[in-house]
Design a protein around this motif. Structure first.
Motif, PDB file in Angstrom:
ATOM      1  N   TYR A   1       7.784  -1.557   2.202  1.00  0.00           N
ATOM      2  CA  TYR A   1       7.250  -0.637   3.215  1.00  0.00           C
ATOM      3  C   TYR A   1       6.786  -1.313   4.496  1.00  0.00           C
ATOM      4  O   TYR A   1       6.932  -0.747   5.578  1.00  0.00           O
ATOM      5  CB  TYR A   1       6.083   0.168   2.626  1.00  0.00           C
ATOM      6  CG  TYR A   1       6.493   1.117   1.531  1.00  0.00           C
ATOM      7  CD1 TYR A   1       7.136   2.315   1.826  1.00  0.00           C
ATOM      8  CD2 TYR A   1       6.238   0.820   0.198  1.00  0.00           C
ATOM      9  CE1 TYR A   1       7.514   3.196   0.822  1.00  0.00           C
ATOM     10  CE2 TYR A   1       6.614   1.691  -0.814  1.00  0.00           C
ATOM     11  CZ  TYR A   1       7.241   2.868  -0.503  1.00  0.00           C
ATOM     12  OH  TYR A   1       7.613   3.728  -1.502  1.00  0.00           O
TER      13      TYR A   1
ATOM     14  N   GLN B   1      10.024   4.890  15.454  1.00  0.00           N
ATOM     15  CA  GLN B   1       8.743   5.316  14.904  1.00  0.00           C
ATOM     16  C   GLN B   1       7.668   5.281  15.981  1.00  0.00           C
ATOM     17  O   GLN B   1       7.569   4.310  16.738  1.00  0.00           O
ATOM     18  CB  GLN B   1       8.341   4.429  13.716  1.00  0.00           C
ATOM     19  CG  GLN B   1       9.254   4.603  12.504  1.00  0.00           C
ATOM     20  CD  GLN B   1       8.913   3.673  11.369  1.00  0.00           C
ATOM     21  OE1 GLN B   1       9.730   2.838  10.976  1.00  0.00           O
ATOM     22  NE2 GLN B   1       7.709   3.795  10.810  1.00  0.00           N
TER      23      GLN B   1
ATOM     24  N   GLY C   1       3.815  -1.659   5.750  1.00  0.00           N
ATOM     25  CA  GLY C   1       2.859  -0.814   6.458  1.00  0.00           C
ATOM     26  C   GLY C   1       3.264   0.636   6.563  1.00  0.00           C
ATOM     27  O   GLY C   1       2.448   1.481   6.946  1.00  0.00           O
ATOM     28  N   ASP C   2       4.503   0.973   6.246  1.00  0.00           N
ATOM     29  CA  ASP C   2       4.927   2.372   6.273  1.00  0.00           C
ATOM     30  C   ASP C   2       4.441   3.094   5.015  1.00  0.00           C
ATOM     31  O   ASP C   2       4.084   2.470   4.013  1.00  0.00           O
ATOM     32  CB  ASP C   2       6.450   2.477   6.377  1.00  0.00           C
ATOM     33  CG  ASP C   2       6.960   2.094   7.760  1.00  0.00           C
ATOM     34  OD1 ASP C   2       6.190   2.230   8.717  1.00  0.00           O
ATOM     35  OD2 ASP C   2       8.119   1.645   7.874  1.00  0.00           O
ATOM     36  N   LEU C   3       4.452   4.400   5.095  1.00  0.00           N
ATOM     37  CA  LEU C   3       4.014   5.234   3.983  1.00  0.00           C
ATOM     38  C   LEU C   3       5.174   5.646   3.094  1.00  0.00           C
ATOM     39  O   LEU C   3       5.033   5.761   1.879  1.00  0.00           O
ATOM     40  CB  LEU C   3       3.322   6.487   4.533  1.00  0.00           C
ATOM     41  CG  LEU C   3       2.898   7.561   3.532  1.00  0.00           C
ATOM     42  CD1 LEU C   3       1.766   7.036   2.651  1.00  0.00           C
ATOM     43  CD2 LEU C   3       2.455   8.829   4.271  1.00  0.00           C
TER      44      LEU C   3
ATOM     45  N   GLY D   1      -0.767   8.687   6.374  1.00  0.00           N
ATOM     46  CA  GLY D   1      -0.088   8.059   7.496  1.00  0.00           C
ATOM     47  C   GLY D   1       0.374   9.136   8.449  1.00  0.00           C
ATOM     48  O   GLY D   1       0.009  10.308   8.315  1.00  0.00           O
ATOM     49  N   ASP D   2       1.191   8.752   9.407  1.00  0.00           N
ATOM     50  CA  ASP D   2       1.722   9.674  10.404  1.00  0.00           C
ATOM     51  C   ASP D   2       3.190   9.958  10.093  1.00  0.00           C
ATOM     52  O   ASP D   2       3.949   9.039   9.786  1.00  0.00           O
ATOM     53  CB  ASP D   2       1.584   9.078  11.806  1.00  0.00           C
ATOM     54  CG  ASP D   2       2.000  10.042  12.898  1.00  0.00           C
ATOM     55  OD1 ASP D   2       1.118  10.743  13.433  1.00  0.00           O
ATOM     56  OD2 ASP D   2       3.205  10.097  13.213  1.00  0.00           O
TER      57      ASP D   2
ATOM     58  N   ARG E   1      -3.720  -1.404   2.759  1.00  0.00           N
ATOM     59  CA  ARG E   1      -3.874  -1.657   4.199  1.00  0.00           C
ATOM     60  C   ARG E   1      -4.641  -2.966   4.422  1.00  0.00           C
ATOM     61  O   ARG E   1      -4.290  -3.740   5.315  1.00  0.00           O
ATOM     62  CB  ARG E   1      -4.602  -0.485   4.857  1.00  0.00           C
ATOM     63  CG  ARG E   1      -3.734   0.752   4.992  1.00  0.00           C
ATOM     64  CD  ARG E   1      -4.387   1.802   5.833  1.00  0.00           C
ATOM     65  NE  ARG E   1      -5.638   2.261   5.229  1.00  0.00           N
ATOM     66  CZ  ARG E   1      -6.379   3.246   5.716  1.00  0.00           C
ATOM     67  NH1 ARG E   1      -6.001   3.849   6.823  1.00  0.00           N
ATOM     68  NH2 ARG E   1      -7.477   3.627   5.108  1.00  0.00           N
TER      69      ARG E   1
ATOM     70  N   GLU F   1       3.486   7.125  16.619  1.00  0.00           N
ATOM     71  CA  GLU F   1       2.430   8.044  16.217  1.00  0.00           C
ATOM     72  C   GLU F   1       2.617   9.364  16.956  1.00  0.00           C
ATOM     73  O   GLU F   1       2.767   9.389  18.184  1.00  0.00           O
ATOM     74  CB  GLU F   1       1.055   7.454  16.543  1.00  0.00           C
ATOM     75  CG  GLU F   1       0.718   6.183  15.777  1.00  0.00           C
ATOM     76  CD  GLU F   1       0.323   6.465  14.332  1.00  0.00           C
ATOM     77  OE1 GLU F   1      -0.252   7.536  14.063  1.00  0.00           O
ATOM     78  OE2 GLU F   1       0.589   5.599  13.473  1.00  0.00           O
TER      79      GLU F   1
ATOM     80  N   ASN G   1       4.535   6.386  10.596  1.00  0.00           N
ATOM     81  CA  ASN G   1       4.435   5.610   9.349  1.00  0.00           C
ATOM     82  C   ASN G   1       5.466   6.014   8.299  1.00  0.00           C
ATOM     83  O   ASN G   1       5.333   5.640   7.139  1.00  0.00           O
ATOM     84  CB  ASN G   1       3.037   5.749   8.753  1.00  0.00           C
ATOM     85  CG  ASN G   1       1.941   5.323   9.702  1.00  0.00           C
ATOM     86  OD1 ASN G   1       1.175   6.145  10.167  1.00  0.00           O
ATOM     87  ND2 ASN G   1       1.887   4.035  10.031  1.00  0.00           N
TER      88      ASN G   1
END
Length: 462
Positions: free
Chosen positions: A209, A94, A211-213, A77-78, A459, A96, A82
């Motif tokens: 999460y 948050q 979708g977050d890492l 992730g970023d 994902r 990118e 993420n």
């Protein structure tokens, strides 16, 4: 010859393989085909972060390795887009930022780097050997190799080398060896942070999460406790909770859960209440940071360099160690360009100024924001601490500020990028009235089947 098969040693061996006929890596452990934590690497059981700059250098050393790691089931992730960061108890924005995260466990990361290093035809692993000392010329002006002893044998032997790299970590004996050879005392700088952390792995039955890492509440002066709660390889999640100045998490299960419940990210504790522990909580203690100032010595023997934690042990909370090790290897490569062995004092001065100074000053500024950490706080540092807090406040309201802050934390951009007048003015306007209001964490979502096997499956499910 590289003393120590750590990640710092592997990176050093990689650049030396381009300049020498043979590179030998000597270590007390078995290295080849080892998949789990090594006996001589106690931090292998805990989270080890590779910052974005470290990932870039790793990819430069071993083209394609990042995708190889991801293909082995490692999440990515970023770092800003993420990862859910909490500073001063409030979640920042948050966005990118071009900061690739490699969310691999330490054994997984080491396995891939070691495999790519071992594939080099001129790299040899000398396993199960204790390192006893250095070999030198009669006048002790040049190191000519090292004295080693195979495990289970009584007789030592000397391995000759044109260049010796000490990558043996914090316990490096180079300062002692230098004194025995008649060189000066190495100046050491340390700071007592009293850090202690506990790590445990889980399979989740509900998803915090969205979708977050990773979810990372960061310790601060008001609450000197924090955590990194991240997805990692094997379909697992990895939690390292920490406290400074002796405020350490307990290792009994209920006590650990109770500690986690006090963190600024309540969704971590909620997720653990619906998770399956995969192992027992494991503790690690890190009492002091440490920096050895080899660049301040009047003289240094030829044929010897030092890298990684053997030079500087950063507070591991900031995850700078492996990235600085990668940059140390780059520095060695820069000093090999003429085809001759590096000049040690030139190397150490370059390493100190261009690799170690920026992150060391950054972490000193943060460490000394905790009132209980002893150390001088000159006016310039106090100003830097106030500005940093304004940046963190502003980052709860402004995505661009959050992204720039994370680029500096990831060692992609130098601190000067946050010192530009336009950026500072924006930070002042956004941060002067404090952070944004706290927002509730998103609710937990049940995970079908109790856990997710791979990041790609996660994902797709999301």
């Amino acid at each position: 010859m590289v003393l120590g098969g750590s990640i710092a040693g592997l990176f050093a061996a990689r650049v030396l393989a381009d300049a020498y006929d043979e590179v030998q890596i000597v270590d007390r452990d078995t290295l080849i085909d080892v998949a789990g934590p090594r006996r001589s690497c106690p931090q292998g059981k805990h989270i080890n972060g590779l910052l974005a700059r470290g990932q870039q250098v790793m990819e430069e050393f071993y083209p394609g390795i990042t995708n190889e790691i991801f293909a082995d089931g490692v999440p990515t992730g970023d770092l800003c887009g993420n990862v859910r960061w909490y500073f001063n108890g409030v979640r920042i924005q948050q966005q990118e930022a071009g900061l690739t995260c490699v969310s691999a466990s330490r054994p997984m990361l080491e396995k891939h780097i070691r495999r790519r290093t071992a594939a080099l035809p001129n790299v040899v692993f000398v396993e199960q050997h204790d390192i006893l000392g250095l070999a030198t010329t009669p006048d002790k002006s040049k190191v000519t190799g090292a004295r080693v002893q195979a495990r289970g044998q009584k007789r030592e032997k000397v391995i000759d080398a044109d260049l010796v790299i000490d990558a043996t970590g914090r316990g490096s004996r180079t300062p002692i060896w230098l004194q025995e050879l008649g060189y000066g005392l190495v100046e050491e700088e340390s700071k007592k942070v009293g850090l202690g952390y506990v790590t445990q792995h889980y399979r989740l039955k509900s998803d915090p999460y969205h979708g977050d890492l990773s979810i990372n509440p960061v310790a601060n002066a008001t609450l000197p406790r924090g955590a990194i709660f991240t997805k990692t390889d094997g379909g697992r999640v990895e939690l390292t909770a920490y406290g400074i100045l002796g405020d350490h998490p307990p290792t009994d299960q209920q006590g650990f859960y109770d500690f986690v419940k006090t963190l600024a990210a309540p969704e971590i504790h909620e997720a653990l209440m619906h998770a399956e522990p995969l192992d027992e909580p494991v503790a690690f203690r890190f009492p002091t940071t440490l920096r050895r100032h080899y660049e301040k010595l009047d003289r240094f023997p030829d044929g010897l360099l030092v890298v990684g934690d053997a030079v500087t042990c950063f507070n591991p909370v900031y995850a700078q160690g492996m990235t600085v090790s990668a940059l140390s290897a780059l520095t060695i490569r820069n000093h090999l360009h003429s085809g001759a062995a590096p000049q040690p004092m030139q190397y150490f001065q370059d390493l100190s100024k261009n690799v170690i100074d920026p992150p060391w000053e950054m972490t000193n500024t943060v460490d000394l924001s905790f009132p209980g950490v002893e150390g001088e706080r000159p006016l310039q540092m106090r100003f830097a601490q106030k500005f940093l807090k304004l940046v963190q406040y502003a980052a709860t309201k402004d995505k661009a500020i959050a992204a720039q802050y994370m680029r500096a934390a990831g060692l992609i951009d130098g601190p000067e990028k946050m010192q530009r007048p336009g950026f500072m003015l924006k930070v002042l306007l956004k941060g002067i009235f404090g952070p944004a209001k706290k927002t509730p964490a998103p609710p937990l979502v049940p995970i079908a089947g109790g856990h997710v096997e791979t990041w790609s499956e996660y994902r797709n499910a999301a």
